[in-house]
Design an enzyme around this catalytic site. Structure first.
Site, short mmCIF file in Angstrom:
data_model
loop_
_atom_site.label_atom_id
_atom_site.label_comp_id
_atom_site.label_asym_id
_atom_site.label_seq_id
_atom_site.Cartn_x
_atom_site.Cartn_y
_atom_site.Cartn_z
N HIS A 170 0.87 -1.17 0.00
CA HIS A 170 0.00 0.00 0.00
C HIS A 170 0.90 1.22 0.00
CE1 HIS A 170 -3.68 2.30 0.80
NE2 HIS A 170 -2.82 3.14 1.35
N CYS A 171 0.77 2.05 -1.01
CA CYS A 171 1.68 3.18 -1.15
C CYS A 171 0.95 4.47 -0.81
CB CYS A 171 2.23 3.25 -2.57
SG CYS A 171 3.45 4.55 -2.77
N PRO A 172 1.21 5.06 0.37
CA PRO A 172 0.53 6.31 0.72
C PRO A 172 0.94 7.46 -0.20
CG PRO A 172 2.14 5.73 2.40
CD PRO A 172 2.09 4.60 1.44
N ASN A 207 -2.91 4.90 -2.89
CA ASN A 207 -3.63 3.73 -3.38
C ASN A 207 -2.81 2.49 -3.08
OD1 ASN A 207 -5.59 2.24 -4.63
ND2 ASN A 207 -5.47 3.33 -6.59
#
Ligand SMILES: [Zn+2]
Ligand SMILES: [Zn+2]
Lengths: 464, 153
Positions: free
Chosen positions: A171-173, A177
């Site tokens: 999960h890439c802040p 997304n």
């Protein structure tokens, strides 16, 4: 658990599927755009890139185009547009979310799993794991208690978005997304082009300062002429290393067809054993890159803009007679007073609680039906039981997956604990009083048994 | 509230006999059979072709298997990694992944074909036998749902 205060509120307009999506996502443009719930870091990323490039175009490009070559602003614009396109594509796409199972599907899976004795609170349910052999490697498919499915190989449940995502990477802040099967290539192209852009801007700004220094005679005078260049240099200097490292890491992952998730867990690391290898690799670096970056463009499974078709609880739900029509009946907002124990659900903080409940209306109904059925066991010929029969038959039949090696009991402690300790799975069954999924689990077992019996015209009081 | 659905259903059965003409098919579904995914060849879309025992006597084994195998081959075509997907991927990359905002991908075209195939199989084979296949896309490619419809007489 179902109080008499329960009310039905018919919904006039048909809802789109994104409106009832149970995960923690944000949707824009009537479901066309999908992001994680918290997007502030994403706006920070966009701001950082846009501000740096704005300063670059404003203070460095005119001088460089005049004194060096006009190709510099052209290359910078193309790179910048590509970076923004891939960034927005990564951020706004469905990463490969697997929609949660329908109540019927979940009931069907429940039937295939051995069920714990509900009377024994210390009983530990068997770990829910299926095993499949892929290219000679044994892969465990874990059951997701939130999505009610056995996760496909490489899929994982994102605890931030509360969705199972296919080929979950992380999960890439920064992009707001998840990164998964459907947007990994955009993400990779984003960081790759961002690395190029960073290096390019860094080199251009330094060239600019050197040329100015030669012209003005001293470095301080050059800085006074273009104060923005110093800001750009600082921004680039601090971001270029992390971007380059990330690009290198993801290039290695792409070349070996791994995901960040698998790499961190060391799932296919040779340290785990001599015969441990990545079963998804195509065999060569070139093939892996092509497969990951130029493979087929998978379609979204969510059908976000599709209209919600209400599940029909029972074939005999009525039309006319002043009763709600089956469509309305199925899509009612189910406002149910929940017991405090049930509020441990992560949906507690969900601002769309009502919407979430809409999708679970059927399972709630089944619970209600089930309680009713149990209560009515002593009068097996009661019309209520008879009327429930069609519902129950729904889960009576199930496909045979016996040719897959299904491991029900022989699971290691570790995996069992992983399942239990998953942030979204229920606490251990020893907890008192039992929390929702386990309650449901045991009830559905009783329901299944009763269903079978009533379907066969037999009455058996073996359960409870 | 609990008694309400009960009475409702009672009234339903007394006022609406079973042979009443129903306008939407899902209401006639009596039970469902789920064909699960087959992951033995990786995470590509493939469904188990083993005949489910609950369909015994409702459809011929070979007909059922032909349908599932045809679906599997159609999905395999959609997911094929080859020169076609590489061309598509490179073209998309060169346009900054904006081209598919206006053009359908090969995968989407294949899915349309699959939807048409399922429809056609339902019309010609399954509905006359009292069964109905749900397009696997409607179930997120997790399962193929086969509805057993009520046999009205
Ligand atoms: Zn999940
Ligand atoms: Zn996520």
């Amino acid at each position: 658990m179902v109080g008499s205060e329960t009310t039905y509120t018919p919904i006039a307009m048909p809802k789109r599927k994104w409106e009832v999506h149970p995960g923690r996502n944000k949707f824009y443009c009537n479901g066309r755009i999908m992001m994680a719930r918290s997007t502030s870091v994403f706006y920070f990323t966009v701001g950082l890139i846009v501000i740096t490039m704005g300063l670059f175009f404003g203070f460095d490009c005119p001088y460089l185009a005049e004194n060096l070559t006009p190709a510099i602003p052209i290359v910078a614009i193309l790179l910048f547009l590509f970076v923004m396109a891939t960034l927005l594509r990564t951020a706004f796409s469905d990463p490969g979310v697997i929609p949660r199972a329908t109540p019927d599907e979940a009931a069907d899976i429940e039937k295939q799993i051995e069920v714990p004795n509900p009377n024994n609170p210390t009983y530990r349910p068997p770990p829910r794991v299926k095993e499949v052999i892929i290219n000679g490697q044994t892969v465990k498919l874990k059951y997701c208690f939130t999505c009610k499915i056995f996760r496909p190989p490489r899929a994982s449940h994102c605890s931030i978005c509360d969705n199972c995502v296919e080929r979950f990477d992380h999960h890439c802040p920064w992009v707001g997304n998840c990164v998964g099967k459907r947007n990994y290539r955009y993400f990779y192209m984003f960081i790759l082009s961002l690395a190029f852009l960073c290096v390019f801007v860094f080199a251009c700004v330094i060239t600019h300062l050197i040329l100015r220094t030669n012209e003005a005679g001293s470095f301080l005078d050059a800085i006074k002429q273009t104060p923005a260049s110093i800001i750009e240099i600082l921004l680039c200097f601090f971001s270029v290393w992390s971007v380059l490292a990330l690009t290198g890491f993801h290039s290695y992952l792409t070349a070996s067809n791994l995901t960040t998730n698998e790499d961190i867990k060391g799932s296919w690391s040779s340290k785990r054993g001599e015969n441990n290898y990545n079963p998804y690799s195509y065999g060569s670096i070139c093939k892996n890159c092509c497969g990951v970056l130029c493979g087929p463009t998978h379609a979204s499974l969510m059908d976000r803009r599709g209209v919600v078709v209400p599940e029909i609880v029972t074939p005999d739900s009525t039309t006319g007679s002043g009763q709600p029509s089956p469509q309305n009946y199925g899509a009612t907002t189910f406002t149910e007073p929940r017991e405090p124990d049930e509020m441990n659900d992560t949906k507690e903080d969900n601002s769309k609680t009502n919407l979430t409940l809409v999708t679970t209306v059927d399972s709630n109904n089944i619970d209600a039906v089930c309680n009713e059925t149990i209560a009515a066991t002593s009068q097996p010929t009661s019309p209520i039981v008879n009327e429930m029969t069609p519902v129950s038959q729904t889960s009576l039949v199930f496909p045979t997956v016996n040719h897959l090696p299904v491991v029900v009991g022989g699971e290691t402690e570790e995996n069992n604990r992983n399942n239990v300790m998953h942030p979204l799975s229920p606490p251990p069954p020893g907890a008192h009083p039992p929390v929702r999924p386990f309650v449901k689990h045991s009830i559905s077992q009783e329901m299944d048994t009763l269903e079978e019996d009533s379907a066969m015209g037999l009455v058996k009081l073996s359960t409870v | 509230m609990l008694s309400q659905p009960g009475t409702e259903f009672n009234m339903a059965s007394s006022h609406h006999p079973q042979n009443q003409v129903l306008d939407n098919i899902p209401r006639q579904v009596t039970s469902k059979v789920f064909i699960q995914r087959d992951y033995s060849e990786g995470s590509g879309v493939k469904f188990i072709t083993k005949f489910p025992t609950d369909l015994e006597g409702k459809i011929e084994h070979s007909t059922f298997q032909d349908t599932i195998e045809k679906l599997n081959s159609m999905f395999a075509e959609a997911e094929e990694v080859g020169s076609r997907s590489h061309c598509e991927g490179c073209l998309a990359c060169l346009t900054g992944y904006t081209i598919f905002l206006c053009l359908p991908t090969h995968y989407q075209k294949c899915l349309k074909r699959i939807a048409r195939f399922v429809q056609e199989q339902n019309d010609t084979i399954y509905v006359p036998r009292g069964l109905m296949i749900t397009d696997p896309m409607e179930r997120g490619l997790r399962v193929i749902e086969i509805n057993i419809l009520r046999q009205d007489t």
